[in-house]
Design an enzyme around this catalytic site. Sequence first.
Site, short mmCIF file in Angstrom:
data_model
loop_
_atom_site.label_atom_id
_atom_site.label_comp_id
_atom_site.label_asym_id
_atom_site.label_seq_id
_atom_site.Cartn_x
_atom_site.Cartn_y
_atom_site.Cartn_z
N GLU A 134 0.82 -1.21 0.00
CA GLU A 134 0.00 0.00 0.00
C GLU A 134 0.86 1.26 0.00
OE1 GLU A 134 -3.01 -0.20 -0.69
OE2 GLU A 134 -3.16 -2.36 -0.42
N GLU A 207 -0.64 -3.18 -9.87
CA GLU A 207 -0.60 -4.12 -8.76
C GLU A 207 0.72 -4.88 -8.73
OE1 GLU A 207 -2.79 -4.39 -6.21
OE2 GLU A 207 -3.63 -2.61 -7.17
#
Length: 289
Positions: A134, A207
């Site tokens: 994150e 991602e």
Amino acid sequence: MGMAMWLRTGLLMALLTGLLMGIGYLFGGPNWAFMMFLFSLAFNFITYWYSDRIVLSWYNARIVDEHEAPELYAIVRDLAERAGLPTPRVAIVPTETPNAFATGRDPKHAVVAVTTGLLKLLNRDELEGVLGHELTHIKHRDMLIGTFAAAMAGAIIQLAYWARWMAIFDGFGDDRDGDNVIVAVMIAILAPIAAMLIQAAVSRSREFLADEGGAKISGKPQALASALMKIEGAVRYRPLQEGNPATAHMFIINPFRGVSIANLFSTHPPTEARIEHLRKIAEEMGIYF
């Protein structure tokens, strides 16, 4: 914000404006198109300045301080220092579905959110891997464009719902009911597809980049791989029942699997591919698992 990110964000804003104006024109001609133009300006402004508050409110997330979550806060602070980032705020989402996401318009206004289910499911090493992932999104400034995509998809899907009800009640109530019913049906069908394509356009490659960053920031690629497998299995068993499906791409694993229309288009690479990618990164780091 770098030039590339300004261009991506500006493109999303322009796309949102064009889509809303087009739908407005179909609903009621030039006057509605102009109303949608004004709405989109306000929408873009609010989303930019209040993206973190908007997303956190969708999930009843609560900002916590160091005294309330000392271990979690310590991990985030340590990883942020390693990544060369200011320490973001930390939020906890009250749901048993394990997951995490980042939001905010830039690193200075970022928030890392984790669910209570994630804190129960993962060990410390796995949690570090997820939080490193994150923080990489924050470092790459993925959060703002992700929030814009989520808000845009949500707005378009809402318009599709309205169009569906209008189609059920025979259009818009003027002397062109037949044509309007057709228009309403088309919007109801095509708008959600457009919304999901916008989500997919955020780029699944982000991602892979975040996984790589998370592995390197935490130094534990095998732990991140283990976390992804655990979260994937838990989401299959207990998908998120509440929240905004338009935000699926913001989570480390799509939490709405088997629940929402978002599954028509994959918002994430296959978990198996992500784990294989982490395996290669681990080998480069001299780590084998």
